[in-house]
Design an enzyme around this catalytic site. Structure first.
Site, short mmCIF file in Angstrom:
data_model
loop_
_atom_site.label_atom_id
_atom_site.label_comp_id
_atom_site.label_asym_id
_atom_site.label_seq_id
_atom_site.Cartn_x
_atom_site.Cartn_y
_atom_site.Cartn_z
N SER A 182 0.82 -1.21 0.00
CA SER A 182 0.00 0.00 0.00
C SER A 182 0.86 1.26 0.00
O SER A 182 1.96 1.26 0.55
CB SER A 182 -0.90 0.01 1.24
OG SER A 182 -1.54 1.26 1.41
N TYR B 218 -1.34 0.72 10.29
CA TYR B 218 -1.45 0.02 9.01
C TYR B 218 -0.27 0.38 8.11
O TYR B 218 0.35 -0.50 7.50
CB TYR B 218 -2.77 0.39 8.35
CG TYR B 218 -2.91 -0.07 6.92
CD1 TYR B 218 -3.09 -1.42 6.62
CD2 TYR B 218 -2.90 0.83 5.86
CE1 TYR B 218 -3.23 -1.85 5.32
CE2 TYR B 218 -3.04 0.41 4.55
CZ TYR B 218 -3.21 -0.93 4.28
OH TYR B 218 -3.34 -1.35 2.98
N LYS C 202 2.79 -2.04 6.42
CA LYS C 202 3.07 -2.14 4.99
C LYS C 202 4.50 -1.70 4.67
O LYS C 202 5.14 -2.24 3.76
CB LYS C 202 2.06 -1.31 4.20
CG LYS C 202 0.67 -1.92 4.19
CD LYS C 202 0.66 -3.31 3.57
CE LYS C 202 -0.72 -3.90 3.45
NZ LYS C 202 -0.72 -5.24 2.82
#
Length: 221
Positions: free
Chosen positions: A108, A127, A131
């Site tokens: 991402s 998050y 990633k």
């Protein structure tokens, strides 16, 4: 082989594959748990040789740091990073035995430093960190696996894929303008799944650029 925590979702995807004259099976599992991988690979072996693993597992809870618990941290890292590690480590011996293959890991833009100041990224620092760690790990192991005939590549959508999970976030005024279809993502994944070292490994590709700066007639770096 379709592995998902949600049995209904796994069965639905497998049915779509079979409707297109493909061969598929589904299994309900938690890919962040090592003890679930034995069953996954047992099922996969019934479909033929294993040449590619696509790791598309992620959760993205929107949490302010002051509201984030250690359990939140552990769960995000387990699903977004540990699951990829387990998948690669468990599938590697089988893929080597089949004569080589490919790992395609979905990442991402949230993991990039440029995303830090984006208002839409507020609450997704955990998050993004998972990633960023996935990116660094994948690009680190790519040269190690290349002599074994196994490619490792990362694929970033480059836009928001409007999955059910994203829609549940109810972003309101922050809803993104640029999107990419699941079908286009699948085309990019399929191209990378065919890649082999030495040229076709160790890349981080953006799906919105597929067919423009890479893919089709454009060689992988």
């Amino acid at each position: 082989m379709v592995a998902d925590l949600n049995a209904a979702s796994a069965l639905s995807v497998a049915a779509e594959i079979e409707a297109l004259a493909g061969i598929a099976a589904a299994i309900e599992c938690d890919v962040s748990r090592e003890d679930h991988w034995g069953a996954i690979l047992d099922q996969a072996s019934k479909l033929g040789s294993l040449e590619t693993l696509v790791s598309n597992t992620a959760i993205y809870p929107r949490l302010a740091f002051v509201d984030t618990s250690l359990d939140d941290f552990d769960r995000v890292m387990a699903v977004n990073l540990r699951a990829a590690f387990l998948g690669v480590s468990r599938c590697l011996p089988i893929i080597r035995e089949s004569g080589g293959g490919s790992f395609v890991l979905l990442t991402s833009g949230s993991g990039q430093i440029a995303a830090v100041g984006n208002p839409m990224q507020r609450g997704f620092s955990l998050y993004g960190a998972s990633k960023a760690a996935l990116d660094r790990w994948a690009l680190g192991i790519a040269p190690e696996l290349a002599p074994l005939g196994v490619a490792v590549n990362l694929l970033c959508p480059g836009a928001v894929v409007l999955t059910e999970g994203v829609l549940r976030l109810q972003l309101g005024d922050e809803a993104p303008g640029e999107t990419i279809s699941a079908e286009r993502m699948a085309e990019a994944i399929g191209f990378l799944a065919k890649s082999r070292p030495p040229e076709g490994t160790g890349g981080r590709y953006v799906a919105t650029e597929f067919g423009k700066t890479w893919g089709t007639d454009q060689p992988l770096r």
